[in-house]
Design a protein around this motif. Structure first.
Motif, PDB file in Angstrom:
ATOM      1  N   SER A  71      -6.173   4.238   5.349  1.00  0.00           N
ATOM      2  CA  SER A  71      -4.725   4.463   5.286  1.00  0.00           C
ATOM      3  C   SER A  71      -4.345   5.291   4.059  1.00  0.00           C
ATOM      4  N   ARG A 108     -10.557  -3.919   3.535  1.00  0.00           N
ATOM      5  CA  ARG A 108     -10.804  -2.854   2.562  1.00  0.00           C
ATOM      6  C   ARG A 108     -10.932  -1.498   3.239  1.00  0.00           C
ATOM      7  N   LEU A 147      -7.504  -0.270   4.534  1.00  0.00           N
ATOM      8  CA  LEU A 147      -6.669   0.229   3.443  1.00  0.00           C
ATOM      9  C   LEU A 147      -7.176   1.576   2.942  1.00  0.00           C
ATOM     10  N   THR A 159      -5.221  -5.154  -0.602  1.00  0.00           N
ATOM     11  CA  THR A 159      -5.148  -5.302   0.849  1.00  0.00           C
ATOM     12  C   THR A 159      -4.144  -6.395   1.195  1.00  0.00           C
ATOM     13  N   ARG A 160      -3.730  -6.409   2.458  1.00  0.00           N
ATOM     14  CA  ARG A 160      -2.786  -7.429   2.917  1.00  0.00           C
ATOM     15  C   ARG A 160      -3.350  -8.143   4.140  1.00  0.00           C
ATOM     16  N   ILE A 177      -9.692  -0.244  -4.578  1.00  0.00           N
ATOM     17  CA  ILE A 177      -9.293  -0.744  -3.266  1.00  0.00           C
ATOM     18  C   ILE A 177     -10.021  -2.052  -2.996  1.00  0.00           C
ATOM     19  N   SER A 233       0.808  -1.213   0.000  1.00  0.00           N
ATOM     20  CA  SER A 233       0.000   0.000   0.000  1.00  0.00           C
ATOM     21  C   SER A 233       0.843   1.265   0.000  1.00  0.00           C
ATOM     22  N   CYS A 282      -4.933  -1.241  -5.757  1.00  0.00           N
ATOM     23  CA  CYS A 282      -4.141  -1.266  -4.529  1.00  0.00           C
ATOM     24  C   CYS A 282      -4.707  -2.397  -3.666  1.00  0.00           C
TER      25      CYS A 282
END
Length: 247
Positions: A61, A55, A58, A155-156, A130, A25, A153
């Motif tokens: 952030s 989601r 992120l 998510t982790r 996202i 990210s 992008c």
């Protein structure tokens, strides 16, 4: 034949989109709009949906770091008792995201509808998608088909093994999306009137930063106005204005 079609469709989707997906990210490029795809808050077996939380974390952030200027929150609101956008909006407010930084889309019934509406209803041209790594290839494929300048992008926090059923589902969903776009000529379920995002005259898709859109308290605005007057005044001595206590 089924295997050949499935493999070919998935390879086509991956080939067109993999270079536009960022897994870290912190490395996601700045875009004026971050599009948050809706999903259910809870799981059928109970507990919070981990994909939902990932989601929103992120999205918050990216906005706080300045990588997106505005969040377009899209989800399903097909009945009065089920409202994904409002639930996401409430949770993002708890994450200290101001209302002026969010716009809600209540008719994001599917990935295709969400992306088509972002273009045709909200006037989005450049966007960061996202979502999870397994979902982004299909979403980006649709975005590119619609002519959007989009990047993903991801998510982790979860491994491919943890999300193995979603990866398996996407294998078939990617075949379906090609059929929808190139054979069935799919259209969004509902469009409706245009909704203007807080854009400026600097160019299409340019979002006004939230600090320029949030109204300041009257005392602060008055003090700034007095300061502007003093800065524009001639250099001749001016009578001093006594300090006032603002209650």
């Amino acid at each position: 034949m089924i295997v050949v079609v499935t493999v070919s469709a998935n390879y086509w989707v991956w080939r067109k989109t993999h270079a536009s997906i960022t897994l870290e990210s912190e490395q996601c490029a700045h875009e004026p709009v971050g599009l948050v795809f809706g999903t259910s808050y809870g799981l059928r077996g109970g507990g919070e949906n981990p994909w939902y939380r990932a989601r929103l974390d992120l999205a918050a952030s990216l906005w706080k770091s300045g990588q997106v200027d505005h969040l377009l929150i899209s989800g399903d609101n097909h009945t009065r008792y089920y409202n994904e956008p409002v639930r996401m909006w409430r949770d993002l407010r708890q994450a200290q995201i101001p209302d002026a930084a969010m716009t809600l889309d209540y008719a994001g019934f599917s990935t295709f509808d969400t992306l088509a509406r972002s273009r045709d209803v909200f006037g989005v041209s450049r966007v960061t998608l996202i979502s999870q790594r397994w979902h982004l290839p299909r979403a980006l494929f649709i975005a590119q088909y619609l002519g959007l300048e989009a990047r993903g992008c991801a998510t982790r926090g979860r491994t491919m093994f943890d999300d193995r059923w979603m990866w398996a589902r996407e294998i078939l969903a990617r075949v379906q999306v090609i059929a929808d776009l190139y054979i069935l000529d799919r259209h969004p379920y509902f469009l409706g009137p245009s909704i203007v995002l807080p854009t400026s005259a600097q160019g299409p898709g340019h979002i006004i930063p939230v600090y320029q859109r949030v109204a300041m308290p009257d005392p602060v605005e008055q003090a700034l106005g007095n300061l502007r007057i003093r800065l524009d005044a001639p250099s001749a001595p001016q009578p001093k204005t006594p300090w006032r206590v603002i209650r």
